[in-house]
Motif scaffolding. Sequence first.
Motif, PDB file in Angstrom:
ATOM      1  N   ASP A  75     -11.754 101.931 -31.473  1.00 47.36           N
ATOM      2  CA  ASP A  75     -11.037 101.828 -30.201  1.00 47.36           C
ATOM      3  C   ASP A  75     -11.082 100.397 -29.672  1.00 47.36           C
ATOM      4  OD1 ASP A  75     -10.469 104.547 -30.215  1.00 47.36           O
ATOM      5  OD2 ASP A  75     -12.226 105.055 -29.020  1.00 47.36           O
ATOM      6  N   ALA A  76     -12.218  99.775 -29.808  1.00 49.67           N
ATOM      7  CA  ALA A  76     -12.386  98.410 -29.309  1.00 49.67           C
ATOM      8  C   ALA A  76     -11.463  97.430 -30.025  1.00 49.67           C
ATOM      9  CB  ALA A  76     -13.835  97.969 -29.458  1.00 49.67           C
ATOM     10  N   CYS A  77     -11.209  97.649 -31.290  1.00 51.62           N
ATOM     11  CA  CYS A  77     -10.350  96.738 -32.054  1.00 51.62           C
ATOM     12  C   CYS A  77      -8.917  96.723 -31.523  1.00 51.62           C
ATOM     13  CB  CYS A  77     -10.368  97.105 -33.539  1.00 51.62           C
ATOM     14  SG  CYS A  77     -11.906  96.652 -34.362  1.00 51.62           S
ATOM     15  N   GLU A  78      -8.528  97.759 -30.799  1.00 50.19           N
ATOM     16  CA  GLU A  78      -7.205  97.794 -30.183  1.00 50.19           C
ATOM     17  C   GLU A  78      -7.236  97.239 -28.765  1.00 50.19           C
ATOM     18  OE1 GLU A  78      -5.541 101.690 -30.525  1.00 50.19           O
ATOM     19  OE2 GLU A  78      -6.087 101.821 -32.651  1.00 50.19           O
ATOM     20  N   ALA A  79      -8.416  97.059 -28.213  1.00 44.72           N
ATOM     21  CA  ALA A  79      -8.598  96.523 -26.864  1.00 44.72           C
ATOM     22  C   ALA A  79      -8.955  95.036 -26.986  1.00 44.72           C
ATOM     23  CB  ALA A  79      -9.697  97.313 -26.156  1.00 44.72           C
ATOM     24  N   ILE A  80      -9.666  94.520 -26.016  1.00 43.77           N
ATOM     25  CA  ILE A  80     -10.189  93.153 -26.053  1.00 43.77           C
ATOM     26  C   ILE A  80     -11.671  93.257 -26.362  1.00 43.77           C
ATOM     27  CG2 ILE A  80     -10.652  91.068 -24.693  1.00 43.77           C
ATOM     28  CD1 ILE A  80      -8.105  91.828 -23.045  1.00 43.77           C
ATOM     29  N   MET A  81     -12.148  92.414 -27.272  1.00 41.56           N
ATOM     30  CA  MET A  81     -13.551  92.456 -27.682  1.00 41.56           C
ATOM     31  C   MET A  81     -14.224  91.104 -27.491  1.00 41.56           C
ATOM     32  SD  MET A  81     -12.952  94.317 -31.352  1.00 41.56           S
ATOM     33  CE  MET A  81     -14.665  94.524 -31.766  1.00 41.56           C
ATOM     34  N   ILE A  82     -15.467  91.155 -27.043  1.00 37.19           N
ATOM     35  CA  ILE A  82     -16.371  90.001 -27.076  1.00 37.19           C
ATOM     36  C   ILE A  82     -17.535  90.459 -27.945  1.00 37.19           C
ATOM     37  CG2 ILE A  82     -17.806  88.404 -25.777  1.00 37.19           C
ATOM     38  CD1 ILE A  82     -16.258  89.257 -23.281  1.00 37.19           C
ATOM     39  N   VAL A  83     -17.812  89.714 -28.999  1.00 40.36           N
ATOM     40  CA  VAL A  83     -18.848  90.130 -29.936  1.00 40.36           C
ATOM     41  C   VAL A  83     -19.871  89.010 -30.098  1.00 40.36           C
ATOM     42  CG1 VAL A  83     -19.342  90.976 -32.252  1.00 40.36           C
ATOM     43  CG2 VAL A  83     -17.157  91.565 -31.162  1.00 40.36           C
ATOM     44  N   GLU A  84     -21.087  89.264 -29.614  1.00 36.09           N
ATOM     45  CA  GLU A  84     -22.189  88.333 -29.851  1.00 36.09           C
ATOM     46  C   GLU A  84     -22.879  88.749 -31.143  1.00 36.09           C
ATOM     47  OE1 GLU A  84     -24.572  87.172 -26.419  1.00 36.09           O
ATOM     48  OE2 GLU A  84     -23.204  88.332 -25.150  1.00 36.09           O
ATOM     49  N   TRP A  85     -23.297  87.791 -31.935  1.00 40.16           N
ATOM     50  CA  TRP A  85     -23.875  88.006 -33.259  1.00 40.16           C
ATOM     51  C   TRP A  85     -22.852  88.691 -34.184  1.00 40.16           C
ATOM     52  CZ3 TRP A  85     -28.021  85.097 -33.538  1.00 40.16           C
ATOM     53  CH2 TRP A  85     -28.732  84.840 -32.366  1.00 40.16           C
ATOM     54  N   PRO A  86     -21.636  88.144 -34.274  1.00 46.63           N
ATOM     55  CA  PRO A  86     -20.552  88.785 -35.025  1.00 46.63           C
ATOM     56  C   PRO A  86     -20.813  88.892 -36.526  1.00 46.63           C
ATOM     57  CG  PRO A  86     -19.943  86.552 -34.446  1.00 46.63           C
ATOM     58  CD  PRO A  86     -21.221  86.856 -33.720  1.00 46.63           C
ATOM     59  N   GLN A  87     -21.691  88.065 -37.059  1.00 45.75           N
ATOM     60  CA  GLN A  87     -21.966  88.115 -38.495  1.00 45.75           C
ATOM     61  C   GLN A  87     -22.531  89.475 -38.900  1.00 45.75           C
ATOM     62  OE1 GLN A  87     -23.338  86.134 -36.236  1.00 45.75           O
ATOM     63  NE2 GLN A  87     -25.534  85.841 -36.573  1.00 45.75           N
ATOM     64  N   ARG A  88     -23.097  90.222 -37.958  1.00 41.97           N
ATOM     65  CA  ARG A  88     -23.654  91.544 -38.264  1.00 41.97           C
ATOM     66  C   ARG A  88     -22.559  92.601 -38.450  1.00 41.97           C
ATOM     67  NH1 ARG A  88     -29.744  91.614 -36.910  1.00 41.97           N
ATOM     68  NH2 ARG A  88     -30.001  89.384 -36.686  1.00 41.97           N
ATOM     69  N   ALA A  89     -21.340  92.289 -38.024  1.00 39.24           N
ATOM     70  CA  ALA A  89     -20.216  93.215 -38.228  1.00 39.24           C
ATOM     71  C   ALA A  89     -19.632  93.076 -39.628  1.00 39.24           C
ATOM     72  CB  ALA A  89     -19.130  92.960 -37.184  1.00 39.24           C
ATOM     73  N   GLU A  90     -19.973  91.962 -40.282  1.00 39.76           N
ATOM     74  CA  GLU A  90     -19.495  91.669 -41.640  1.00 39.76           C
ATOM     75  C   GLU A  90     -17.978  91.807 -41.719  1.00 39.76           C
ATOM     76  OE1 GLU A  90     -21.899  93.816 -44.478  1.00 39.76           O
ATOM     77  OE2 GLU A  90     -23.755  93.032 -43.620  1.00 39.76           O
ATOM     78  N   GLU A  91     -17.479  92.565 -42.685  1.00 37.89           N
ATOM     79  CA  GLU A  91     -16.031  92.647 -42.932  1.00 37.89           C
ATOM     80  C   GLU A  91     -15.300  93.476 -41.875  1.00 37.89           C
ATOM     81  OE1 GLU A  91     -17.845  96.212 -44.697  1.00 37.89           O
ATOM     82  OE2 GLU A  91     -18.342  94.094 -44.958  1.00 37.89           O
ATOM     83  N   LEU A  92     -16.010  94.114 -40.956  1.00 36.59           N
ATOM     84  CA  LEU A  92     -15.355  94.910 -39.921  1.00 36.59           C
ATOM     85  C   LEU A  92     -14.912  94.080 -38.722  1.00 36.59           C
ATOM     86  CD1 LEU A  92     -17.555  98.143 -39.969  1.00 36.59           C
ATOM     87  CD2 LEU A  92     -15.371  97.709 -41.112  1.00 36.59           C
ATOM     88  N   LEU A  93     -15.332  92.821 -38.651  1.00 41.91           N
ATOM     89  CA  LEU A  93     -14.873  91.938 -37.577  1.00 41.91           C
ATOM     90  C   LEU A  93     -13.383  91.662 -37.791  1.00 41.91           C
ATOM     91  CD1 LEU A  93     -16.131  90.318 -35.151  1.00 41.91           C
ATOM     92  CD2 LEU A  93     -15.975  88.334 -36.659  1.00 41.91           C
ATOM     93  N   PRO A  94     -12.556  91.783 -36.746  1.00 43.38           N
ATOM     94  CA  PRO A  94     -11.128  91.498 -36.916  1.00 43.38           C
ATOM     95  C   PRO A  94     -10.892  90.097 -37.504  1.00 43.38           C
ATOM     96  CG  PRO A  94     -11.518  92.547 -34.803  1.00 43.38           C
ATOM     97  CD  PRO A  94     -12.874  92.238 -35.396  1.00 43.38           C
ATOM     98  N   ILE A  95      -9.987  90.027 -38.452  1.00 42.16           N
ATOM     99  CA  ILE A  95      -9.760  88.754 -39.147  1.00 42.16           C
ATOM    100  C   ILE A  95      -9.100  87.705 -38.264  1.00 42.16           C
ATOM    101  CG2 ILE A  95      -9.701  89.754 -41.458  1.00 42.16           C
ATOM    102  CD1 ILE A  95      -6.640  89.577 -41.323  1.00 42.16           C
ATOM    103  N   ASN A  96      -8.439  88.133 -37.188  1.00 40.11           N
ATOM    104  CA  ASN A  96      -7.770  87.184 -36.296  1.00 40.11           C
ATOM    105  C   ASN A  96      -8.653  86.778 -35.115  1.00 40.11           C
ATOM    106  OD1 ASN A  96      -7.719  89.682 -35.056  1.00 40.11           O
ATOM    107  ND2 ASN A  96      -5.689  89.403 -34.166  1.00 40.11           N
ATOM    108  N   ALA A  97      -9.957  86.987 -35.225  1.00 41.91           N
ATOM    109  CA  ALA A  97     -10.889  86.666 -34.131  1.00 41.91           C
ATOM    110  C   ALA A  97     -10.917  85.164 -33.861  1.00 41.91           C
ATOM    111  CB  ALA A  97     -12.290  87.151 -34.479  1.00 41.91           C
TER     112      ALA A  97
END
Length: 149
Positions: A96-118
């Motif tokens: 759900d968050a990927c369709e909203a606005i996201m702020i992600v601290e420590w994004p490396q822990r999301a690995e390949e699930l982090l949106p590619i256009n971040a």
Amino acid sequence: MLLTLSSPQKTVSLAAQLAARIEPGDCLALTGELGAGKSTFARGFLRALSEDPALDVPSPSFSLVQPYDTVKGPVFHYDLWRLSGPDELYELAWDDACEAIMIVEWPQRAEELLPINALHLTFSYGEAENERKVLLEGWPEERLTGLAL
């Protein structure tokens, strides 16, 4: 784009300018050492986006995610420091968050699930006590043109 922020107020100013440019589906990935400015940026961003300068913005360190309703729609603020792996993201409304606005601290822990256009913002200490450097990468240059600090 590498920016030098001379004070916490300049970090908040950058956050407000990016809040004005953000759209649903966008992700801001914040990286940097403890105390480098990630929380100051996130707080300023959420206050600008909610149009509430007194908005209480607790760190989501223990809850892992803190949702907000803003003038541009829902925002999910993640702190992935305590995450043991990206599979746990599905329990935290990640889709759900990927369709909203996201702020992600420590994004490396999301690995390949982090949106590619971040938009990746990497915070580091500057030369003066309150100075910070921030490297912005991932958005087209024209989307960042005109940032005034």
